[in-house]
Design a protein around this motif. Structure first.
Motif, PDB file in Angstrom:
ATOM      1  N   ILE A   1       0.843  -1.207   0.000  1.00  0.00           N
ATOM      2  CA  ILE A   1       0.000   0.000   0.000  1.00  0.00           C
ATOM      3  C   ILE A   1       0.874   1.251   0.000  1.00  0.00           C
ATOM      4  O   ILE A   1       0.651   2.183  -0.781  1.00  0.00           O
ATOM      5  N   LEU A   2       1.864   1.281   0.860  1.00  0.00           N
ATOM      6  CA  LEU A   2       2.769   2.439   0.922  1.00  0.00           C
ATOM      7  C   LEU A   2       3.488   2.625  -0.408  1.00  0.00           C
ATOM      8  O   LEU A   2       3.586   3.741  -0.921  1.00  0.00           O
TER       9      LEU A   2
ATOM     10  N   GLY B   1       2.531   1.607  -3.361  1.00  0.00           N
ATOM     11  CA  GLY B   1       1.558   2.034  -4.365  1.00  0.00           C
ATOM     12  C   GLY B   1       1.246   3.521  -4.282  1.00  0.00           C
ATOM     13  O   GLY B   1       0.970   4.163  -5.288  1.00  0.00           O
ATOM     14  N   ASP B   2       1.314   4.061  -3.066  1.00  0.00           N
ATOM     15  CA  ASP B   2       1.082   5.495  -2.866  1.00  0.00           C
ATOM     16  C   ASP B   2       2.369   6.301  -2.970  1.00  0.00           C
ATOM     17  O   ASP B   2       2.391   7.491  -2.666  1.00  0.00           O
ATOM     18  N   GLU B   3       3.452   5.636  -3.365  1.00  0.00           N
ATOM     19  CA  GLU B   3       4.776   6.249  -3.509  1.00  0.00           C
ATOM     20  C   GLU B   3       5.263   6.881  -2.214  1.00  0.00           C
ATOM     21  O   GLU B   3       5.832   7.972  -2.192  1.00  0.00           O
ATOM     22  N   VAL B   4       5.028   6.179  -1.104  1.00  0.00           N
ATOM     23  CA  VAL B   4       5.466   6.609   0.218  1.00  0.00           C
ATOM     24  C   VAL B   4       6.579   5.672   0.659  1.00  0.00           C
ATOM     25  O   VAL B   4       6.491   4.457   0.468  1.00  0.00           O
TER      26      VAL B   4
ATOM     27  N   LYS C   1       5.278   3.997   9.555  1.00  0.00           N
ATOM     28  CA  LYS C   1       4.192   4.000   8.583  1.00  0.00           C
ATOM     29  C   LYS C   1       3.546   2.618   8.479  1.00  0.00           C
ATOM     30  O   LYS C   1       2.320   2.516   8.329  1.00  0.00           O
TER      31      LYS C   1
END
Length: 109
Positions: A15-16, A18-21, A27
């Motif tokens: 998820i991280l 995919g959100d470019e985090v 996190k």
């Protein structure tokens, strides 16, 4: 076979990513807590360290490839002792449950 803790960390890391985090321990913990999943506290740190200097895109793209990806090998080698311990505990529990068989302690005896 993965544990719930590993699955939670993998999903959170994806998820991280995919959100470019950037994948960090904090996190990962935040996402896992938001999902309402309880895990052993060392897992997010383990995953964050294993993925710190890894190109997650190449890791995802090489999952089905013949060779093993370095990050996957690192995570598996770090998680192996924990997984082995979990399997020992499961086996002990199964053996203790089986030991009552034939002694008249079953539900339908």
């Amino acid at each position: 076979m993965t544990s719930t803790s590993e699955d939670a960390c993998i999903s959170s890391a994806l998820i991280l990513h995919g959100d470019e985090v950037t994948v960090t321990k904090d996190k990962l913990n935040a996402l896992i807590k938001a999902a309402g999943v309880t895990i052993e506290p060392f897992w997010p740190s383990l995953f964050a360290k294993a993925l710190a200097n890894i190109d997650i895109n190449s890791l995802i793209c090489n999952v089905g490839a013949g060779g093993s990806a370095p990050a996957a090998a690192a995570v598996v080698s770090m998680a192996a002792p924990v997984a082995a311990e979990e399997k020992k505990e499961e086996k002990k529990q199964e053996e203790s449950e089986e030991s009552d068989d034939g002694m008249g302690f079953g539900h339908f005896d």
